[in-house]
Motif scaffolding. Structure first.
Motif, mmCIF file in Angstrom:
data_model
loop_
_atom_site.group_PDB
_atom_site.id
_atom_site.type_symbol
_atom_site.label_atom_id
_atom_site.label_comp_id
_atom_site.label_asym_id
_atom_site.label_seq_id
_atom_site.Cartn_x
_atom_site.Cartn_y
_atom_site.Cartn_z
ATOM 1 N N PRO A 68 -1.489 -10.498 7.474
ATOM 2 C CA PRO A 68 -0.812 -9.700 8.510
ATOM 3 C C PRO A 68 -1.500 -8.351 8.724
ATOM 4 C CG PRO A 68 0.772 -10.601 6.934
ATOM 5 C CD PRO A 68 -0.585 -10.840 6.362
ATOM 6 N N SER A 69 -2.092 -7.811 7.651
ATOM 7 C CA SER A 69 -2.756 -6.510 7.729
ATOM 8 C C SER A 69 -4.259 -6.691 7.841
ATOM 9 C CB SER A 69 -2.429 -5.684 6.484
ATOM 10 O OG SER A 69 -3.260 -4.541 6.403
ATOM 11 N N ARG A 70 -4.914 -5.824 8.597
ATOM 12 C CA ARG A 70 -6.381 -5.872 8.701
ATOM 13 C C ARG A 70 -7.037 -4.861 7.777
ATOM 14 N NH1 ARG A 70 -7.351 -10.339 9.731
ATOM 15 N NH2 ARG A 70 -9.514 -9.739 10.112
ATOM 16 N N LYS A 71 -6.234 -4.170 6.992
ATOM 17 C CA LYS A 71 -6.777 -3.168 6.070
ATOM 18 C C LYS A 71 -7.587 -3.852 4.977
ATOM 19 C CE LYS A 71 -5.293 0.698 3.157
ATOM 20 N NZ LYS A 71 -4.116 1.434 2.614
ATOM 21 N N PRO A 72 -8.809 -3.387 4.715
ATOM 22 C CA PRO A 72 -9.612 -4.031 3.659
ATOM 23 C C PRO A 72 -8.986 -3.845 2.290
ATOM 24 C CG PRO A 72 -10.662 -2.000 4.405
ATOM 25 C CD PRO A 72 -9.513 -2.264 5.346
ATOM 26 N N ILE A 73 -9.269 -4.766 1.398
ATOM 27 C CA ILE A 73 -8.773 -4.667 0.029
ATOM 28 C C ILE A 73 -9.961 -4.578 -0.932
ATOM 29 C CG2 ILE A 73 -6.643 -5.922 0.540
ATOM 30 C CD1 ILE A 73 -7.943 -8.340 -0.882
ATOM 31 N N TYR A 74 -9.681 -4.129 -2.143
ATOM 32 C CA TYR A 74 -10.729 -3.928 -3.138
ATOM 33 C C TYR A 74 -10.288 -4.530 -4.466
ATOM 34 C CZ TYR A 74 -12.301 -0.751 0.467
ATOM 35 O OH TYR A 74 -12.697 -0.243 1.671
ATOM 36 N N PRO A 75 -11.246 -4.872 -5.321
ATOM 37 C CA PRO A 75 -10.896 -5.568 -6.563
ATOM 38 C C PRO A 75 -10.159 -4.685 -7.564
ATOM 39 C CG PRO A 75 -13.249 -5.098 -6.492
ATOM 40 C CD PRO A 75 -12.702 -4.739 -5.154
ATOM 41 N N VAL A 76 -9.326 -5.331 -8.355
ATOM 42 C CA VAL A 76 -8.600 -4.673 -9.443
ATOM 43 C C VAL A 76 -8.794 -5.510 -10.702
ATOM 44 C CG1 VAL A 76 -6.861 -3.674 -7.908
ATOM 45 C CG2 VAL A 76 -6.466 -5.933 -8.905
ATOM 46 N N ARG A 77 -8.541 -4.895 -11.848
ATOM 47 C CA ARG A 77 -8.665 -5.656 -13.092
ATOM 48 C C ARG A 77 -7.522 -6.646 -13.210
ATOM 49 N NH1 ARG A 77 -11.358 -6.051 -17.412
ATOM 50 N NH2 ARG A 77 -12.573 -4.148 -17.135
ATOM 51 N N ARG A 78 -7.884 -7.827 -13.704
ATOM 52 C CA ARG A 78 -6.905 -8.856 -14.017
ATOM 53 C C ARG A 78 -7.313 -9.470 -15.350
ATOM 54 N NH1 ARG A 78 -2.878 -11.736 -11.518
ATOM 55 N NH2 ARG A 78 -2.588 -13.833 -12.328
ATOM 56 N N GLY A 79 -6.723 -8.971 -16.443
ATOM 57 C CA GLY A 79 -7.146 -9.416 -17.768
ATOM 58 C C GLY A 79 -8.582 -9.007 -18.021
ATOM 59 N N LEU A 80 -9.427 -9.989 -18.327
ATOM 60 C CA LEU A 80 -10.844 -9.723 -18.579
ATOM 61 C C LEU A 80 -11.691 -9.916 -17.320
ATOM 62 C CD1 LEU A 80 -11.201 -11.469 -22.054
ATOM 63 C CD2 LEU A 80 -10.950 -9.029 -21.587
ATOM 64 N N THR A 81 -11.037 -10.122 -16.184
ATOM 65 C CA THR A 81 -11.759 -10.365 -14.936
ATOM 66 C C THR A 81 -11.390 -9.317 -13.893
ATOM 67 O OG1 THR A 81 -10.026 -11.782 -13.996
ATOM 68 C CG2 THR A 81 -11.662 -12.847 -15.414
ATOM 69 N N ILE A 82 -12.057 -9.374 -12.729
ATOM 70 C CA ILE A 82 -11.620 -8.578 -11.587
ATOM 71 C C ILE A 82 -11.199 -9.547 -10.493
ATOM 72 C CG2 ILE A 82 -13.060 -6.592 -12.153
ATOM 73 C CD1 ILE A 82 -14.904 -7.447 -9.812
ATOM 74 N N ALA A 83 -10.230 -9.123 -9.684
ATOM 75 C CA ALA A 83 -9.658 -10.019 -8.692
ATOM 76 C C ALA A 83 -9.109 -9.221 -7.528
ATOM 77 C CB ALA A 83 -8.537 -10.851 -9.339
ATOM 78 N N ALA A 84 -8.713 -9.931 -6.483
ATOM 79 C CA ALA A 84 -7.982 -9.297 -5.380
ATOM 80 C C ALA A 84 -6.598 -8.889 -5.890
ATOM 81 C CB ALA A 84 -7.854 -10.288 -4.227
ATOM 82 N N PRO A 85 -5.975 -7.884 -5.276
ATOM 83 C CA PRO A 85 -4.629 -7.487 -5.707
ATOM 84 C C PRO A 85 -3.686 -8.687 -5.767
ATOM 85 C CG PRO A 85 -5.492 -5.911 -4.129
ATOM 86 C CD PRO A 85 -6.477 -7.039 -4.172
ATOM 87 N N ALA A 86 -2.941 -8.791 -6.853
ATOM 88 C CA ALA A 86 -2.147 -9.995 -7.128
ATOM 89 C C ALA A 86 -1.109 -10.291 -6.066
ATOM 90 C CB ALA A 86 -1.478 -9.855 -8.494
ATOM 91 N N ARG A 87 -0.585 -9.266 -5.390
ATOM 92 C CA ARG A 87 0.506 -9.466 -4.427
ATOM 93 C C ARG A 87 0.014 -9.594 -2.984
ATOM 94 N NH1 ARG A 87 4.617 -11.260 -7.004
ATOM 95 N NH2 ARG A 87 5.997 -10.604 -5.288
ATOM 96 N N MET A 88 -1.277 -9.787 -2.791
ATOM 97 C CA MET A 88 -1.804 -9.908 -1.441
ATOM 98 C C MET A 88 -1.163 -11.096 -0.719
ATOM 99 S SD MET A 88 -5.747 -10.370 -0.131
ATOM 100 C CE MET A 88 -5.871 -12.132 -0.432
ATOM 101 N N LYS A 89 -0.635 -10.851 0.485
ATOM 102 C CA LYS A 89 0.051 -11.902 1.234
ATOM 103 C C LYS A 89 -0.777 -12.383 2.418
ATOM 104 C CE LYS A 89 4.766 -10.531 0.011
ATOM 105 N NZ LYS A 89 6.111 -10.142 0.531
ATOM 106 N N MET A 90 -0.619 -13.683 2.697
ATOM 107 C CA MET A 90 -1.247 -14.273 3.872
ATOM 108 C C MET A 90 -0.226 -15.184 4.548
ATOM 109 S SD MET A 90 -5.175 -14.975 2.569
ATOM 110 C CE MET A 90 -5.924 -14.654 4.171
ATOM 111 N N VAL A 91 -0.426 -15.441 5.831
ATOM 112 C CA VAL A 91 0.467 -16.289 6.614
ATOM 113 C C VAL A 91 -0.279 -17.557 6.998
ATOM 114 C CG1 VAL A 91 1.829 -16.477 8.731
ATOM 115 C CG2 VAL A 91 1.769 -14.314 7.469
#
Length: 469
Positions: free
Chosen positions: A430-453
């Motif tokens: 829904p949003s066109r705002k870019p996202i950036y990686p965050v830590r997820r355990g020992l990895t990096i990932a997209a923000p966990a709550r990112m929503k898509m339709v």
């Protein structure tokens, strides 16, 4: 060590205490390496005087080639992964060195050969359809959750050989809970600060996770015992192939080795695949031209309506392959290769490194070198169509004798999932705002709550099926 070359004059981002530096490593993993690289270039040392530890980050392709092609006995690797011992066990491939590592890798290799991948393709496609058919059209969903579900079901079916049922659901729920716990901010921190690893009679988050691990172990050992009691030589899941494998002395893996390697494949294959798929759908939506090129490639493949498209054809599509590779390049799920500790002094590109120096191959920095990848901050799949990158320039799965054994499986699963989903749906943010990686355990990932339709794909664009009835 030529410290003048590694630490030139100027502000030192490592000048803060080890504690604060570690916090930055945990909560700002990309900024952590970028800040060092801006000042020191592609080779720099992280000092921990208290522990008498020197870790050298390296990302130059020639240096990485030296490391990955050196005699494996030059390094100690397993000890650098002890943070995962509580989860994987003592006999995990990741924690082994020398002859025991070579033995385990040889025993694990056969199930991951290309011929075997084709046998798993239809199972993966069915799982993707099963999960995506549950989506509510037009309703926002947290895209990571179905990607995790796809990855976990694929592992339970393909690796563990479990069909759906009570045991499948129990193991699925337990593993989901454990993997989510490890990736939470609280338990991510405990992985790096052992003083926080308190069980408190099972009442703490760490204690609850340990208790769940015991339940998982009971299920796995029961499964192994049942397979031994009633062997079925027609089974082609990875556990069955692991149990049938023999080393050069004719010896099979022990029950403990089987358990630890199953957990290793689970942890390595679940989190990474889910994150890679999440990023792929983000980029496909964020750059409409990427989606259009994918759809054109899919349309060409499906122009003959008189036949069904086989999974093997999908996995050979060049632009789909380039999208997957660029996804793994721009934000590699694991930012560094396995830490290697030198057993004896070594010279690498003019640096004299003494014994006990820890070498850290920086996957992220190697993937963002402007001389290798012009405009590295831009998502450009075409770069993988224009040239072939060496394993010292493109290394999302690590390198040398420590390269991820499930590399082919992970990429195979990515391609099938992307094709199967885009054949039915358009997945948009829904949003066109870019996202950036965050830590997820020992990895990096997209923000966990990112929503898509999710909306239906336009039928005039393509209407393909990978079914092979």
């Amino acid at each position: 060590m030529n410290s003048d070359r590694i630490f030139p004059d100027g502000p030192d981002p490592a000048s803060n205490s080890v504690f604060f530096r570690r916090l930055k490593f945990i909560f700002q993993p990309v900024k952590y390496v970028e800040d060092f690289a801006k000042i020191y270039g592609d080779t720099f040392t992280i000092w921990d005087k208290k522990r008498k530890f020197a870790g050298v980050y390296i990302s130059h392709p020639k240096a990485l080639e030296q490391i990955f092609t050196a005699d494996p006995d030059c390094f100690r690797v397993g000890g650098g992964n002890r943070v995962l011992q509580f989860l994987l066990g003592d006999r995990s491939l990741i924690l082994l060195d020398g002859k025991t590592h070579r033995r385990q890798r040889q025993l694990l290799a056969p199930p991951f050969h290309g011929e075997r991948m084709r046998a798993y393709g239809e199972t993966i496609r069915h799982i993707v359809e099963q999960v995506s058919d549950e989506w509510e059209i037009g309703q926002p969903l947290i895209i990571r959750e179905p990607m995790q579900e796809i990855a976990l079901r694929a592992i339970l079916r393909v690796v563990f050989g479990l069909e759906e049922g009570e045991r499948f659901e129990k193991l699925r729920n337990l593993l989901n809970s454990i993997l989510e716990s490890i990736s939470s901010p609280v338990l991510s921190t405990t992985l790096f600060f052992r003083v926080l690893q308190k069980e408190l009679n099972g009442l703490s988050p760490w204690g609850r996770m340990k208790r769940q691990l015991q339940e998982v172990d009971e299920l796995i050992y029961t499964l192994i015992a049942e397979r031994k009691a009633e062997p079925d030589h027609n089974l082609q899941d990875i556990l069955s192939l692991m149990m049938a494998a023999r080393d050069e002395n004719g010896e099979p893996m022990s029950d403990e080795e089987l358990r630890d390697e199953l957990m290793t494949l689970l942890v390595a294959g679940h989190e990474t695949t889910a994150s890679a798929l999440t990023w792929a759908f983000y980029w496909i939506d964020y750059l409409p031209e990427v989606r259009e090129k994918l759809l054109q490639e899919f349309h060409i493949l499906g122009q003959n309506p008189s036949r069904n498209i086989e999974v093997s054809e999908v996995t050979k599509l060049p632009y789909l392959n380039a999208v997957c590779q660029e996804t793994l390049r721009i934000y590699p799920i694991v930012m560094t290769g396995f830490l290697r500790v030198l057993n004896s002094p070594m010279e690498i590109m003019g640096y004299q490194l003494p014994a006990d120096t820890a070498i850290i191959p920086s996957v992220y920095m190697a993937h963002h070198r402007t001389d290798t990848y012009p405009e590295p901050e831009k998502f450009k799949p075409e770069r993988f169509l224009e040239r072939q990158f060496s394993p010292y320039e493109f290394l999302p799965f690590g390198g040398g004798n420590r390269r991820c054994i499930g590399m082919a499986f992970a990429q195979y699963e990515m391609k099938i999932a992307i094709f199967t989903i885009l054949s039915k749906f358009q997945v948009s943010r829904p949003s066109r705002k870019p996202i950036y990686p965050v830590r997820r355990g020992l990895t990096i990932a997209a923000p966990a709550r990112m929503k898509m339709v999710v909306t239906p794909a336009h039928k005039h664009e393509y209407a393909l099926s990978t079914r092979n009835e």
